[in-house]
Design a protein around this motif. Structure first.
Motif, PDB file in Angstrom:
ATOM      1  N   GLY A   1       0.207  -1.296  -0.041  1.00 41.60           N
ATOM      2  CA  GLY A   1       0.597   0.124   0.439  1.00 41.60           C
ATOM      3  C   GLY A   1       0.710   1.419  -0.337  1.00 41.60           C
ATOM      4  N   PHE A   2       0.371   2.751   0.222  1.00 41.38           N
ATOM      5  CA  PHE A   2       0.885   3.613   0.125  1.00 41.38           C
ATOM      6  C   PHE A   2       1.019   4.508   1.212  1.00 41.38           C
ATOM      7  CE2 PHE A   2       1.030   2.086  -4.615  1.00 41.38           C
ATOM      8  CZ  PHE A   2       1.757   3.473  -5.148  1.00 41.38           C
ATOM      9  N   PRO A   3       1.686   4.608   2.361  1.00 47.49           N
ATOM     10  CA  PRO A   3       1.552   5.427   3.479  1.00 47.49           C
ATOM     11  C   PRO A   3       1.048   6.469   2.878  1.00 47.49           C
ATOM     12  CG  PRO A   3       3.379   4.206   3.512  1.00 47.49           C
ATOM     13  CD  PRO A   3       2.507   3.743   1.919  1.00 47.49           C
ATOM     14  N   ARG A   4       1.300   7.802   2.876  1.00 45.92           N
ATOM     15  CA  ARG A   4       0.899   8.980   2.603  1.00 45.92           C
ATOM     16  C   ARG A   4       0.053   8.530   1.765  1.00 45.92           C
ATOM     17  NH1 ARG A   4       4.063  11.964  -3.207  1.00 45.92           N
ATOM     18  NH2 ARG A   4       2.560  12.995  -3.272  1.00 45.92           N
ATOM     19  N   TYR A   5      -1.394   8.236   1.342  1.00 44.46           N
ATOM     20  CA  TYR A   5      -2.616   7.871   0.629  1.00 44.46           C
ATOM     21  C   TYR A   5      -3.582   7.764   2.000  1.00 44.46           C
ATOM     22  CZ  TYR A   5       0.850   9.780  -3.098  1.00 44.46           C
ATOM     23  OH  TYR A   5       0.779   9.814  -4.190  1.00 44.46           O
ATOM     24  N   SER A   6      -2.807   7.054   3.313  1.00 42.45           N
ATOM     25  CA  SER A   6      -3.547   6.914   4.008  1.00 42.45           C
ATOM     26  C   SER A   6      -4.474   7.996   4.493  1.00 42.45           C
ATOM     27  CB  SER A   6      -2.874   6.375   5.717  1.00 42.45           C
ATOM     28  OG  SER A   6      -3.624   6.236   6.818  1.00 42.45           O
ATOM     29  N   LEU A   7      -5.501   7.796   4.962  1.00 43.32           N
ATOM     30  CA  LEU A   7      -6.654   8.495   5.050  1.00 43.32           C
ATOM     31  C   LEU A   7      -6.502   9.605   6.525  1.00 43.32           C
ATOM     32  CD1 LEU A   7      -8.921  10.612   4.211  1.00 43.32           C
ATOM     33  CD2 LEU A   7     -10.620   8.580   5.597  1.00 43.32           C
ATOM     34  N   GLU A   8      -6.366   7.956   7.326  1.00 43.40           N
ATOM     35  CA  GLU A   8      -5.064   8.551   8.389  1.00 43.40           C
ATOM     36  C   GLU A   8      -3.700   9.313   8.285  1.00 43.40           C
ATOM     37  OE1 GLU A   8      -4.269   6.271  12.868  1.00 43.40           O
ATOM     38  OE2 GLU A   8      -3.955   5.271  10.762  1.00 43.40           O
ATOM     39  N   TRP A   9      -3.419   9.299   7.601  1.00 40.48           N
ATOM     40  CA  TRP A   9      -1.769  10.297   7.416  1.00 40.48           C
ATOM     41  C   TRP A   9      -1.908  12.169   6.995  1.00 40.48           C
ATOM     42  CZ3 TRP A   9       2.284  11.273   9.908  1.00 40.48           C
ATOM     43  CH2 TRP A   9       3.447  12.448   8.970  1.00 40.48           C
ATOM     44  N   SER A  10      -2.826  11.303   6.928  1.00 38.14           N
ATOM     45  CA  SER A  10      -3.496  12.219   5.703  1.00 38.14           C
ATOM     46  C   SER A  10      -4.379  13.685   6.630  1.00 38.14           C
ATOM     47  CB  SER A  10      -4.745  12.712   4.136  1.00 38.14           C
ATOM     48  OG  SER A  10      -5.076  13.844   4.053  1.00 38.14           O
ATOM     49  N   LYS A  11      -5.143  13.208   7.869  1.00 41.01           N
ATOM     50  CA  LYS A  11      -5.585  14.011   8.654  1.00 41.01           C
ATOM     51  C   LYS A  11      -4.403  14.457   9.640  1.00 41.01           C
ATOM     52  CE  LYS A  11     -10.291  11.484   8.518  1.00 41.01           C
ATOM     53  NZ  LYS A  11     -10.954  11.170   9.701  1.00 41.01           N
ATOM     54  N   GLN A  12      -3.900  13.388   9.748  1.00 49.19           N
ATOM     55  CA  GLN A  12      -2.478  14.728  10.767  1.00 49.19           C
ATOM     56  C   GLN A  12      -1.326  15.153  10.414  1.00 49.19           C
ATOM     57  OE1 GLN A  12      -0.894  12.985  13.403  1.00 49.19           O
ATOM     58  NE2 GLN A  12      -0.085  14.670  13.914  1.00 49.19           N
ATOM     59  N   LEU A  13      -1.193  15.009   8.350  1.00 51.31           N
ATOM     60  CA  LEU A  13      -0.285  15.750   7.529  1.00 51.31           C
ATOM     61  C   LEU A  13      -1.225  16.996   7.467  1.00 51.31           C
ATOM     62  CD1 LEU A  13       1.850  15.957   5.629  1.00 51.31           C
ATOM     63  CD2 LEU A  13       0.448  15.481   3.898  1.00 51.31           C
ATOM     64  N   ASN A  14      -2.451  17.057   7.710  1.00 47.31           N
ATOM     65  CA  ASN A  14      -2.951  18.620   7.255  1.00 47.31           C
ATOM     66  C   ASN A  14      -2.755  19.333   9.078  1.00 47.31           C
ATOM     67  OD1 ASN A  14      -4.429  18.021   5.009  1.00 47.31           O
ATOM     68  ND2 ASN A  14      -6.486  17.724   5.866  1.00 47.31           N
ATOM     69  N   ALA A  15      -2.767  18.318  10.058  1.00 44.97           N
ATOM     70  CA  ALA A  15      -2.171  19.317  11.387  1.00 44.97           C
ATOM     71  C   ALA A  15      -1.034  19.859  11.639  1.00 44.97           C
ATOM     72  CB  ALA A  15      -2.726  18.112  12.388  1.00 44.97           C
ATOM     73  N   ILE A  16      -0.106  19.652  10.638  1.00 46.80           N
ATOM     74  CA  ILE A  16       1.298  19.478  10.636  1.00 46.80           C
ATOM     75  C   ILE A  16       1.865  20.179   9.662  1.00 46.80           C
ATOM     76  CG2 ILE A  16       1.782  16.968  12.507  1.00 46.80           C
ATOM     77  CD1 ILE A  16       3.614  16.717  10.219  1.00 46.80           C
ATOM     78  N   LEU A  17       1.450  20.759   8.367  1.00 46.43           N
ATOM     79  CA  LEU A  17       1.296  21.024   7.328  1.00 46.43           C
ATOM     80  C   LEU A  17       1.786  22.696   8.441  1.00 46.43           C
ATOM     81  CD1 LEU A  17       1.846  20.599   4.260  1.00 46.43           C
ATOM     82  CD2 LEU A  17      -0.309  21.699   4.286  1.00 46.43           C
ATOM     83  N   PRO A  18       2.944  23.181   7.600  1.00 39.28           N
ATOM     84  CA  PRO A  18       3.327  24.587   7.759  1.00 39.28           C
ATOM     85  C   PRO A  18       2.434  25.388   6.975  1.00 39.28           C
ATOM     86  CG  PRO A  18       5.084  23.553   6.486  1.00 39.28           C
ATOM     87  CD  PRO A  18       3.787  22.518   7.123  1.00 39.28           C
ATOM     88  N   ARG A  19       1.588  26.335   7.505  1.00 36.93           N
ATOM     89  CA  ARG A  19       1.270  27.028   6.059  1.00 36.93           C
ATOM     90  C   ARG A  19       1.884  28.547   5.907  1.00 36.93           C
ATOM     91  NH1 ARG A  19      -2.909  23.243   4.555  1.00 36.93           N
ATOM     92  NH2 ARG A  19      -3.310  22.416   6.764  1.00 36.93           N
ATOM     93  N   ARG A  20       1.536  28.489   4.454  1.00 37.51           N
ATOM     94  CA  ARG A  20       2.626  29.631   3.935  1.00 37.51           C
ATOM     95  C   ARG A  20       1.901  30.600   3.129  1.00 37.51           C
ATOM     96  NH1 ARG A  20       6.796  28.566   7.061  1.00 37.51           N
ATOM     97  NH2 ARG A  20       7.975  26.195   6.118  1.00 37.51           N
ATOM     98  N   SER A  21       2.487  31.806   3.316  1.00 40.21           N
ATOM     99  CA  SER A  21       1.631  32.796   2.935  1.00 40.21           C
ATOM    100  C   SER A  21       1.202  33.432   1.221  1.00 40.21           C
ATOM    101  CB  SER A  21       2.087  34.605   3.230  1.00 40.21           C
ATOM    102  OG  SER A  21       1.136  35.743   2.336  1.00 40.21           O
TER     103      SER A  21
END
Length: 406
Positions: free
Chosen positions: A200-220
């Motif tokens: 499988g593709f861990p990058r595209y796990s729905l669980e990781w996707s939600k975690q990624l949204n939480a840690i993603l740095p938001r830029r202007s």
């Protein structure tokens, strides 16, 4: 999570670059959340930047023992000296990277009693001379010398070889190494299909996707001022067969559509888009609806803020499908077969520049545009990311890796 003394399996992750983190970070995170696993993560090179947001996250994750294999000598931090040495010595850049980490003592890893498996990025065996001087090669050599298990975890596009993951392609005979999430890549990674398993593709796990949204740095980002945002995710022309003229033509067609705001990102690493910047400096006067995105803005942030994502062959398309963002594939630019597109949906194909302009104009006029149905989304993610992407895929991958601990 069980106590340190009760853990039964050692998982040692050795990564060399920030690209490794796409597939690697979710597995390290999942490993640390799994009872019975002692998780060790080693940063093996300056190619994996210390300010990578996923690296920072893992360093702070409970249950992860973080080790830095970089050379402690400050001279190794001076890139100019490294380049001068490489130029006059004639050695490969991989040799320079190996010098940076040669001091690392794998014999002092904080292992607990129990079987051990090394999780490496790409294949690093003596048969693959290109990788002979990398840190992960050294990790592979050490693991083999100790009789430990080895699992290999390749990156996004490297998992594509004619077809994507299908359950009937799974091989279960793994006497030597487990190559996770790839198929028919024996030539690319020098791994015969008989020791290949599709996890499988861990990058595209729905669980990781939600975690990624939480840690993603938001830029202007630029204000589109209510206009429909069209994002070009450019691949290297050598990757998809496109030309600079085709890229410029498609961008000019997009910016000419009323109510459209265009963002352009060189999605493929190290892609040179100076030709686009030169063109805009020369011909872009009066055009206020185009923005060339800086490298520090993550592709996921762009996708979240896009009305439609345009691409040719990159697996970034799967990120868009996961986030339910509309897609159009610029197939009139790409010379590769459809199987390399990652999202084989007829509904997102634009075979001509005329069809591209027509589809984009239609989408810009819609209140809630979409280019594929919910049913198609489910089929594509099941097919490309393996069934289970929405229900515990990472836990299944960690469990599978643990089976190869020795």
């Amino acid at each position: 999570m069980e106590s340190e003394s009760s853990r039964l399996v050692n998982m040692v992750f050795c990564f060399d670059s920030h690209n490794d983190m796409d597939m690697g970070a979710p597995v390290v995170w999942g490993s640390a959340r799994t009872a019975g696993v002692n998780t060790i993560f080693i940063r093996g090179s300056r190619n994996l930047r210390g300010d990578d947001f996923r690296l920072k996250f893992l360093k702070e994750t409970t249950g992860v023992t973080y080790l830095n294999a970089e050379h402690p000598n400050p001279l190794f931090k001076i890139k100019l000296l490294r380049k001068i040495y490489q130029k006059f010595s004639g050695v490969d850049s991989n040799f320079i990277h190996r010098m940076d980490t040669d001091h690392f003592d794998f014999g002092k890893l904080p292992l607990v009693d129990g079987p051990t498996v090394f999780v490496l990025f790409y294949l690093c065996t003596p048969e693959n001379k290109q990788l002979e001087y990398t840190f992960v090669y050294a990790a592979h050599h050490y693991a083999r010398s100790q009789g430990y298990g080895v699992v290999l975890l390749p990156h996004g596009g490297a998992t594509v070889k004619g077809v994507y993951l299908k359950e009937d392609c799974v091989e279960t005979d793994l006497p030597d190494a487990a190559l996770m999430n790839t198929v028919e890549n024996g030539v690319t990674f020098r791994v015969p299909p008989s020791i290949t398993h599709l996890a499988g593709f861990p990058r595209y796990s729905l669980e990781w996707s939600k975690q990624l949204n939480a840690i993603l740095p938001r830029r202007s980002m630029p204000d589109p001022k209510g206009r429909f945002v069209v994002t070009f995710m450019l691949s290297k022309p050598s990757h998809d067969g496109s030309t600079q003229d085709q890229i410029l033509d498609a961008i000019l067609q997009a910016v000419s559509i009323p109510g459209v705001f265009v963002m352009v990102k060189a999605h493929t690493g190290n892609m040179n888009i100076s030709f686009l910047r030169r063109f805009l400096r020369k011909h872009g006067k009066g055009i206020d609806n185009i923005h060339v995105v800086n490298k520090d803005i993550q592709s996921r942030q762009l996708i979240e803020n896009s009305g439609v994502v345009l691409w040719t062959v990159s697996t970034v398309a799967l990120d868009a499908v996961l986030l339910e963002t509309p897609l159009l594939r610029l197939s009139f630019m790409a010379k590769l077969e459809q199987d390399y597109a990652p999202v084989p949906l007829k509904s997102v194909e634009v075979p001509t520049i005329e069809a591209f302009t027509e589809r984009l104009t239609e989408l810009a006029a819609m209140s809630k545009p979409m280019t594929y149905s919910p049913e198609e989304r489910q089929v594509i993610l099941d097919h490309c990311c393996y069934k289970g992407w929405d229900t515990g895929q990472i836990s299944r991958i960690v469990e599978m890796i643990s089976q190869y601990a020795k």
